[in-house]
Scaffold this motif. Structure first.
Motif, PDB file in Angstrom:
ATOM      1  N   LYS A 164       0.838  -1.204   0.000  1.00  0.00           N
ATOM      2  CA  LYS A 164       0.000   0.000   0.000  1.00  0.00           C
ATOM      3  C   LYS A 164       0.874   1.256   0.000  1.00  0.00           C
ATOM      4  O   LYS A 164       0.511   2.280  -0.590  1.00  0.00           O
ATOM      5  CB  LYS A 164      -0.928   0.002   1.218  1.00  0.00           C
ATOM      6  N   TYR A 165       2.022   1.179   0.651  1.00  0.00           N
ATOM      7  CA  TYR A 165       2.905   2.338   0.752  1.00  0.00           C
ATOM      8  C   TYR A 165       4.192   2.198  -0.045  1.00  0.00           C
ATOM      9  O   TYR A 165       4.758   3.206  -0.475  1.00  0.00           O
ATOM     10  CB  TYR A 165       3.218   2.637   2.228  1.00  0.00           C
ATOM     11  N   ILE A 166       4.663   0.974  -0.236  1.00  0.00           N
ATOM     12  CA  ILE A 166       5.890   0.753  -1.017  1.00  0.00           C
ATOM     13  C   ILE A 166       5.629  -0.414  -1.970  1.00  0.00           C
ATOM     14  O   ILE A 166       5.823  -1.578  -1.630  1.00  0.00           O
ATOM     15  CB  ILE A 166       7.103   0.436  -0.120  1.00  0.00           C
ATOM     16  N   SER A 167       5.158  -0.081  -3.152  1.00  0.00           N
ATOM     17  CA  SER A 167       4.884  -1.128  -4.126  1.00  0.00           C
ATOM     18  C   SER A 167       6.200  -1.756  -4.577  1.00  0.00           C
ATOM     19  O   SER A 167       7.280  -1.174  -4.412  1.00  0.00           O
ATOM     20  CB  SER A 167       4.127  -0.559  -5.323  1.00  0.00           C
ATOM     21  N   VAL A 168       6.113  -2.924  -5.145  1.00  0.00           N
ATOM     22  CA  VAL A 168       7.314  -3.627  -5.609  1.00  0.00           C
ATOM     23  C   VAL A 168       8.064  -2.776  -6.626  1.00  0.00           C
ATOM     24  O   VAL A 168       9.291  -2.658  -6.570  1.00  0.00           O
ATOM     25  CB  VAL A 168       6.932  -5.013  -6.181  1.00  0.00           C
ATOM     26  N   ILE A 169       7.359  -2.179  -7.555  1.00  0.00           N
ATOM     27  CA  ILE A 169       8.004  -1.375  -8.598  1.00  0.00           C
ATOM     28  C   ILE A 169       8.759  -0.182  -8.011  1.00  0.00           C
ATOM     29  O   ILE A 169       9.745   0.287  -8.582  1.00  0.00           O
ATOM     30  CB  ILE A 169       6.976  -0.913  -9.669  1.00  0.00           C
ATOM     31  N   ASN A 170       8.320   0.311  -6.852  1.00  0.00           N
ATOM     32  CA  ASN A 170       8.972   1.469  -6.224  1.00  0.00           C
ATOM     33  C   ASN A 170      10.028   1.083  -5.190  1.00  0.00           C
ATOM     34  O   ASN A 170      10.583   1.955  -4.535  1.00  0.00           O
ATOM     35  CB  ASN A 170       7.923   2.373  -5.589  1.00  0.00           C
ATOM     36  N   ASN A 171      10.293  -0.200  -5.049  1.00  0.00           N
ATOM     37  CA  ASN A 171      11.325  -0.666  -4.120  1.00  0.00           C
ATOM     38  C   ASN A 171      12.586  -0.950  -4.928  1.00  0.00           C
ATOM     39  O   ASN A 171      12.662  -1.948  -5.651  1.00  0.00           O
ATOM     40  CB  ASN A 171      10.845  -1.923  -3.392  1.00  0.00           C
ATOM     41  N   ASP A 172      13.561  -0.067  -4.823  1.00  0.00           N
ATOM     42  CA  ASP A 172      14.777  -0.165  -5.637  1.00  0.00           C
ATOM     43  C   ASP A 172      15.620  -1.395  -5.334  1.00  0.00           C
ATOM     44  O   ASP A 172      16.433  -1.798  -6.153  1.00  0.00           O
ATOM     45  CB  ASP A 172      15.639   1.092  -5.447  1.00  0.00           C
ATOM     46  N   ASN A 173      15.440  -2.004  -4.169  1.00  0.00           N
ATOM     47  CA  ASN A 173      16.310  -3.105  -3.756  1.00  0.00           C
ATOM     48  C   ASN A 173      15.699  -4.503  -3.904  1.00  0.00           C
ATOM     49  O   ASN A 173      16.427  -5.486  -3.889  1.00  0.00           O
ATOM     50  CB  ASN A 173      16.718  -2.917  -2.291  1.00  0.00           C
ATOM     51  N   ILE A 174      14.389  -4.594  -4.031  1.00  0.00           N
ATOM     52  CA  ILE A 174      13.752  -5.898  -3.922  1.00  0.00           C
ATOM     53  C   ILE A 174      14.108  -6.833  -5.078  1.00  0.00           C
ATOM     54  O   ILE A 174      14.251  -8.033  -4.878  1.00  0.00           O
ATOM     55  CB  ILE A 174      12.211  -5.777  -3.733  1.00  0.00           C
ATOM     56  N   ARG A 175      14.272  -6.320  -6.276  1.00  0.00           N
ATOM     57  CA  ARG A 175      14.626  -7.185  -7.408  1.00  0.00           C
ATOM     58  C   ARG A 175      15.958  -7.869  -7.148  1.00  0.00           C
ATOM     59  O   ARG A 175      16.068  -9.099  -7.210  1.00  0.00           O
ATOM     60  CB  ARG A 175      14.679  -6.384  -8.704  1.00  0.00           C
ATOM     61  N   GLY A 176      16.968  -7.103  -6.822  1.00  0.00           N
ATOM     62  CA  GLY A 176      18.300  -7.661  -6.564  1.00  0.00           C
ATOM     63  C   GLY A 176      18.304  -8.606  -5.372  1.00  0.00           C
ATOM     64  O   GLY A 176      18.939  -9.666  -5.424  1.00  0.00           O
ATOM     65  N   LYS A 177      17.593  -8.242  -4.315  1.00  0.00           N
ATOM     66  CA  LYS A 177      17.538  -9.102  -3.127  1.00  0.00           C
ATOM     67  C   LYS A 177      16.857 -10.429  -3.435  1.00  0.00           C
ATOM     68  O   LYS A 177      17.288 -11.479  -2.956  1.00  0.00           O
ATOM     69  CB  LYS A 177      16.803  -8.396  -1.980  1.00  0.00           C
ATOM     70  N   THR A 178      15.792 -10.386  -4.223  1.00  0.00           N
ATOM     71  CA  THR A 178      15.071 -11.618  -4.559  1.00  0.00           C
ATOM     72  C   THR A 178      15.923 -12.516  -5.443  1.00  0.00           C
ATOM     73  O   THR A 178      16.015 -13.726  -5.202  1.00  0.00           O
ATOM     74  CB  THR A 178      13.725 -11.285  -5.239  1.00  0.00           C
ATOM     75  N   ILE A 179      16.553 -11.952  -6.448  1.00  0.00           N
ATOM     76  CA  ILE A 179      17.411 -12.745  -7.335  1.00  0.00           C
ATOM     77  C   ILE A 179      18.554 -13.363  -6.532  1.00  0.00           C
ATOM     78  O   ILE A 179      18.868 -14.547  -6.688  1.00  0.00           O
ATOM     79  CB  ILE A 179      17.942 -11.885  -8.501  1.00  0.00           C
ATOM     80  N   GLU A 180      19.161 -12.590  -5.650  1.00  0.00           N
ATOM     81  CA  GLU A 180      20.249 -13.101  -4.800  1.00  0.00           C
ATOM     82  C   GLU A 180      19.748 -14.218  -3.891  1.00  0.00           C
ATOM     83  O   GLU A 180      20.438 -15.221  -3.676  1.00  0.00           O
ATOM     84  CB  GLU A 180      20.848 -11.962  -3.977  1.00  0.00           C
ATOM     85  N   ARG A 181      18.575 -14.056  -3.351  1.00  0.00           N
ATOM     86  CA  ARG A 181      17.996 -15.084  -2.475  1.00  0.00           C
ATOM     87  C   ARG A 181      17.850 -16.406  -3.224  1.00  0.00           C
ATOM     88  O   ARG A 181      18.181 -17.457  -2.712  1.00  0.00           O
ATOM     89  CB  ARG A 181      16.634 -14.581  -1.977  1.00  0.00           C
ATOM     90  N   ILE A 182      17.348 -16.339  -4.461  1.00  0.00           N
ATOM     91  CA  ILE A 182      17.183 -17.543  -5.267  1.00  0.00           C
ATOM     92  C   ILE A 182      18.557 -18.093  -5.657  1.00  0.00           C
ATOM     93  O   ILE A 182      18.786 -19.313  -5.618  1.00  0.00           O
ATOM     94  CB  ILE A 182      16.339 -17.258  -6.528  1.00  0.00           C
ATOM     95  N   ARG A 183      19.458 -17.225  -5.992  1.00  0.00           N
ATOM     96  CA  ARG A 183      20.824 -17.647  -6.342  1.00  0.00           C
ATOM     97  C   ARG A 183      21.468 -18.447  -5.212  1.00  0.00           C
ATOM     98  O   ARG A 183      22.213 -19.390  -5.449  1.00  0.00           O
ATOM     99  CB  ARG A 183      21.661 -16.402  -6.648  1.00  0.00           C
ATOM    100  N   ASN A 184      21.150 -18.092  -3.960  1.00  0.00           N
ATOM    101  CA  ASN A 184      21.771 -18.741  -2.810  1.00  0.00           C
ATOM    102  C   ASN A 184      21.055 -20.013  -2.348  1.00  0.00           C
ATOM    103  O   ASN A 184      21.538 -20.694  -1.451  1.00  0.00           O
ATOM    104  CB  ASN A 184      21.868 -17.741  -1.652  1.00  0.00           C
ATOM    105  N   LEU A 185      19.900 -20.308  -2.933  1.00  0.00           N
ATOM    106  CA  LEU A 185      19.216 -21.563  -2.556  1.00  0.00           C
ATOM    107  C   LEU A 185      20.056 -22.757  -3.026  1.00  0.00           C
ATOM    108  O   LEU A 185      20.599 -22.736  -4.130  1.00  0.00           O
ATOM    109  CB  LEU A 185      17.830 -21.632  -3.198  1.00  0.00           C
ATOM    110  N   THR A 186      20.122 -23.762  -2.211  1.00  0.00           N
ATOM    111  CA  THR A 186      20.945 -24.927  -2.541  1.00  0.00           C
ATOM    112  C   THR A 186      20.142 -26.183  -2.827  1.00  0.00           C
ATOM    113  O   THR A 186      20.715 -27.229  -3.133  1.00  0.00           O
ATOM    114  CB  THR A 186      21.931 -25.231  -1.393  1.00  0.00           C
ATOM    115  N   GLU A 187      18.832 -26.130  -2.761  1.00  0.00           N
ATOM    116  CA  GLU A 187      17.977 -27.324  -2.892  1.00  0.00           C
ATOM    117  C   GLU A 187      17.643 -27.671  -4.338  1.00  0.00           C
ATOM    118  O   GLU A 187      16.594 -28.201  -4.628  1.00  0.00           O
ATOM    119  CB  GLU A 187      16.667 -27.145  -2.107  1.00  0.00           C
ATOM    120  N   PHE A 188      18.558 -27.439  -5.252  1.00  0.00           N
ATOM    121  CA  PHE A 188      18.284 -27.745  -6.665  1.00  0.00           C
ATOM    122  C   PHE A 188      19.033 -28.972  -7.091  1.00  0.00           C
ATOM    123  O   PHE A 188      20.038 -29.341  -6.622  1.00  0.00           O
ATOM    124  CB  PHE A 188      18.658 -26.565  -7.564  1.00  0.00           C
TER     125      PHE A 188
END
Length: 188
Positions: A164-188
């Motif tokens: 409501k106050y910080i949409s995903v598109i307006n969060n400058d860090n969430i894309r990089g943080k999410t990609i990094e989070r997936i990059r660090n998963l080891t269950e593949f």
């Protein structure tokens, strides 16, 4: 060749918060050579489960609509992304209808077992307008439980609050943080 996954987006709003979060997860999976096909439930023809229980005998839902294609893809995919915004403390009606129809993936012919092959994995994405986890309600749990019951290993749960106050598109860090989070998963 890498794994094949499917993404199931329960939000009726393409290009908005939930859809964007799924795109970021997909970007991270693509870095791991995982190909992802994306399904939008809002543009799908989805009938609700009628409780006829024919699937208990046959393993196939007698209702033939777009859910049939998604369930067939679930059988063949190595993993899943299931994503929904929280609508009144729960997943969207479209996501609930789909998950109800996955009941056909339960095999009761000799006790109980999943009709899905073992080693399936899932990432669950929940998004809500509220500021804290409390506002997410049962969204993530409601998606995770039926998948876990089918033997799917939930390898990550990603929650994004306060749209409501910080949409995903307006969060400058969430894309990089999410990609990094997936990059660090080891269950593949």
């Amino acid at each position: 060749m890498g794994e094949k996954w499917i993404a199931v987006v329960g939000s009726p709003r393409r290009g908005k918060n939930t859809d964007l979060m799924v795109d970021y997860v997909i970007e991270g999976l693509n870095e791991k050579s995982i190909r992802v096909d994306k399904f939008f439930l809002s543009s799908s023809n989805i009938s609700t489960c009628t409780g006829c229980e024919q699937c208990i005998k046959t393993g196939t839902c007698i209702i033939q609509d777009d859910v049939t294609k998604i369930i067939d893809n679930m059988k063949n995919a190595d993993g899943y992304i299931f994503a929904s915004p929280s609508y009144n403390y729960n997943m969207t009606a479209q996501m609930k209808s789909l998950l109800n129809r996955t009941f056909c993936l339960n095999d009761y012919s000799n006790g109980w077992e999943s009709r899905l092959s073992p080693e399936k994995k899932a990432i669950i994405v929940g998004v809500c307008a509220g500021k804290t986890k409390e506002y997410m309600g049962y969204t993530v749990e409601g998606i995770s439980k039926p998948l876990s019951e089918l033997g799917v290993k939930i390898i990550d749960i990603i929650e994004y609050y306060n749209t409501k106050y910080i949409s995903v598109i307006n969060n400058d860090n969430i894309r990089g943080k999410t990609i990094e989070r997936i990059r660090n998963l080891t269950e593949f």
